[in-house]
Design an enzyme around this catalytic site. Sequence first.
Site, short mmCIF file in Angstrom:
data_model
loop_
_atom_site.label_atom_id
_atom_site.label_comp_id
_atom_site.label_asym_id
_atom_site.label_seq_id
_atom_site.Cartn_x
_atom_site.Cartn_y
_atom_site.Cartn_z
N ASN A 105 -3.21 -3.97 -1.14
CA ASN A 105 -1.84 -3.90 -1.63
C ASN A 105 -0.97 -4.96 -0.97
OD1 ASN A 105 -2.71 -1.83 -3.16
ND2 ASN A 105 -1.87 -0.21 -1.87
N ASP A 107 2.42 -4.51 -1.12
CA ASP A 107 3.74 -3.86 -1.15
C ASP A 107 4.33 -3.57 0.22
OD1 ASP A 107 2.29 -1.56 -0.27
OD2 ASP A 107 2.04 -0.84 -2.32
N HIS A 122 -4.97 -9.27 0.48
CA HIS A 122 -4.36 -10.07 -0.59
C HIS A 122 -2.95 -10.54 -0.24
CE1 HIS A 122 -7.34 -8.10 -3.63
NE2 HIS A 122 -7.89 -9.08 -2.95
N CYS A 130 5.92 -21.70 2.10
CA CYS A 130 6.05 -23.02 1.46
C CYS A 130 4.65 -23.58 1.22
CB CYS A 130 6.86 -23.96 2.34
SG CYS A 130 6.85 -25.65 1.71
N CYS A 133 4.60 -27.11 3.61
CA CYS A 133 4.63 -27.12 5.09
C CYS A 133 4.24 -25.76 5.68
CB CYS A 133 6.00 -27.55 5.61
SG CYS A 133 7.30 -26.32 5.36
N CYS A 152 11.60 -25.06 -0.54
CA CYS A 152 11.72 -24.91 0.92
C CYS A 152 12.92 -25.72 1.44
CB CYS A 152 10.42 -25.42 1.54
SG CYS A 152 10.43 -25.50 3.34
N THR A 191 -8.70 2.77 -5.06
CA THR A 191 -9.07 1.45 -5.58
C THR A 191 -10.15 1.60 -6.64
OG1 THR A 191 -9.94 -0.75 -5.09
CG2 THR A 191 -10.66 1.01 -3.64
N GLU A 218 -10.02 9.42 -10.40
CA GLU A 218 -11.23 9.42 -11.23
C GLU A 218 -12.34 8.74 -10.43
OE1 GLU A 218 -10.44 5.42 -13.83
OE2 GLU A 218 -9.49 7.28 -14.51
N ALA A 232 -3.84 10.79 -4.30
CA ALA A 232 -3.88 10.48 -2.86
C ALA A 232 -2.76 11.17 -2.09
CB ALA A 232 -3.79 8.96 -2.67
P1 NAD Z 1 -6.62 -1.03 -9.46
O1 NAD Z 1 -5.36 -1.07 -10.25
O2 NAD Z 1 -7.77 -1.83 -9.93
O3 NAD Z 1 -7.13 0.46 -9.30
C1 NAD Z 1 -6.28 1.50 -8.91
C2 NAD Z 1 -7.14 2.72 -8.68
O4 NAD Z 1 -6.31 3.76 -8.20
C3 NAD Z 1 -7.84 3.25 -9.93
O5 NAD Z 1 -9.20 3.47 -9.63
C4 NAD Z 1 -7.12 4.57 -10.23
O6 NAD Z 1 -8.00 5.56 -10.77
C5 NAD Z 1 -6.65 4.96 -8.85
N1 NAD Z 1 -5.46 5.81 -8.81
C6 NAD Z 1 -4.36 5.77 -9.62
N2 NAD Z 1 -3.45 6.67 -9.21
C7 NAD Z 1 -3.97 7.28 -8.12
C8 NAD Z 1 -3.48 8.28 -7.23
N3 NAD Z 1 -2.28 8.86 -7.39
N4 NAD Z 1 -4.28 8.66 -6.21
C9 NAD Z 1 -5.51 8.11 -6.02
N5 NAD Z 1 -6.02 7.14 -6.83
C10 NAD Z 1 -5.25 6.73 -7.86
O7 NAD Z 1 -6.17 -1.40 -8.00
P2 NAD Z 1 -6.90 -2.20 -6.90
O8 NAD Z 1 -8.34 -1.78 -6.84
O9 NAD Z 1 -6.07 -2.13 -5.70
O10 NAD Z 1 -6.89 -3.73 -7.40
C11 NAD Z 1 -5.81 -4.30 -8.10
C12 NAD Z 1 -5.25 -5.56 -7.46
O11 NAD Z 1 -3.89 -5.65 -7.84
C13 NAD Z 1 -5.28 -5.53 -5.97
O12 NAD Z 1 -5.95 -6.65 -5.59
C14 NAD Z 1 -3.82 -5.59 -5.50
O13 NAD Z 1 -3.62 -6.79 -4.77
C15 NAD Z 1 -3.00 -5.70 -6.73
N6 NAD Z 1 -1.99 -4.63 -6.87
C16 NAD Z 1 -1.24 -4.24 -5.79
C17 NAD Z 1 -0.29 -3.23 -5.94
C18 NAD Z 1 0.51 -2.80 -4.74
O14 NAD Z 1 0.67 -3.58 -3.81
N7 NAD Z 1 1.03 -1.56 -4.73
C19 NAD Z 1 -0.09 -2.61 -7.17
C20 NAD Z 1 -0.86 -3.04 -8.24
C21 NAD Z 1 -1.82 -4.04 -8.09
#
Ligand code: NAD
Length: 251
Positions: A105, A107, A122, A130, A133, A152, A191, A218, A232
């Site tokens: 994530n 975030d 990520h 930048c 630089c 920048c 994930t 799932e 989660a």
């Molecule tokens: P993904 O979107 O591929 O998968 C998300 C997973 O979370 C799914 O398997 C889904 O079933 C599960 N899920 C959804 N709600 C849930 C919950 N409440 N509790 C538990 N599981 C839940 O996400 P990813 O595998 O992280 O890959 C996506 C890419 O996109 C990452 O590389 C990331 O950098 C980026 N991303 C980041 C954010 C963030 O920073 N919050 C948000 C979206 C995407």
Amino acid sequence: MSDSNPSIAEAARVLRDARCIVVLTGAGISVESGIPDFRSEGGLWERFPPEDYATVEALHRDPDRVWEFFRELGRGLAAPEPNPAHRALARLERDGRIDAIVTQNIDGLHHRAGSKRIVEVHGSHRELRCERCARREPFVAAYLEPGPAPTCDGCGGLLRPDVVLFGESVEAMDDAAELVEACDCLWVIGTSALVYPVAGLPALASTRGSTVIDCNIESSGIPGAVEVRGAAGSTVPRLAAAVAGNRPEIA
Ligand code: NAD
């Protein structure tokens, strides 16, 4: 532990017995904070296809256009707060029960919850970098205003969020792999395990003989994982309480 959901009881037992726990989180852990994952219906990829907006080639070809995506993403990340899952992990680290978090994530919610040892594979959307630089600065609200791509103040180079775009190398992978190789339990949360190279970490843990726990709404299909189904924000605090030695109602 009495439990009508055998997988959560088994996961709790694995976590309690583990010598070294590393957590791997994805977009799913932040969904209950109000940040949708990108690939579900209505997600960001529908309006901003990754090949047009999230590749390093797209950024260099048309930075103003790609900044429309960065601003939309930034607006979505500005308000959300850590949820009970982020906070439970921070408490477990403070109590010495988990060793590190590897997160996909961008975030910053693990930091905001108080976790300290975090590998953001990520990168982070909270900072800009930048391209020329490498100077960094915070992604402040002023950058969300429409306009051309910002530059920048120091050298005039293109500013961009300090995230890994498709086509860029994942420099933190060595740190992440080192942590995973050292653990005897990899706790995967939210994930899809589809985005490589991070998606290879559960298999790395398994080949080293570690147990993989997978908390997801799932099945993400991680071979051999102890699967705990559910959101989660509910499963992680319950497991955390079990690891901390409490006896929550697990049903
Ligand atoms: P993904 O979107 O591929 O998968 C998300 C997973 O979370 C799914 O398997 C889904 O079933 C599960 N899920 C959804 N709600 C849930 C919950 N409440 N509790 C538990 N599981 C839940 O996400 P990813 O595998 O992280 O890959 C996506 C890419 O996109 C990452 O590389 C990331 O950098 C980026 N991303 C980041 C954010 C963030 O920073 N919050 C948000 C979206 C995407």
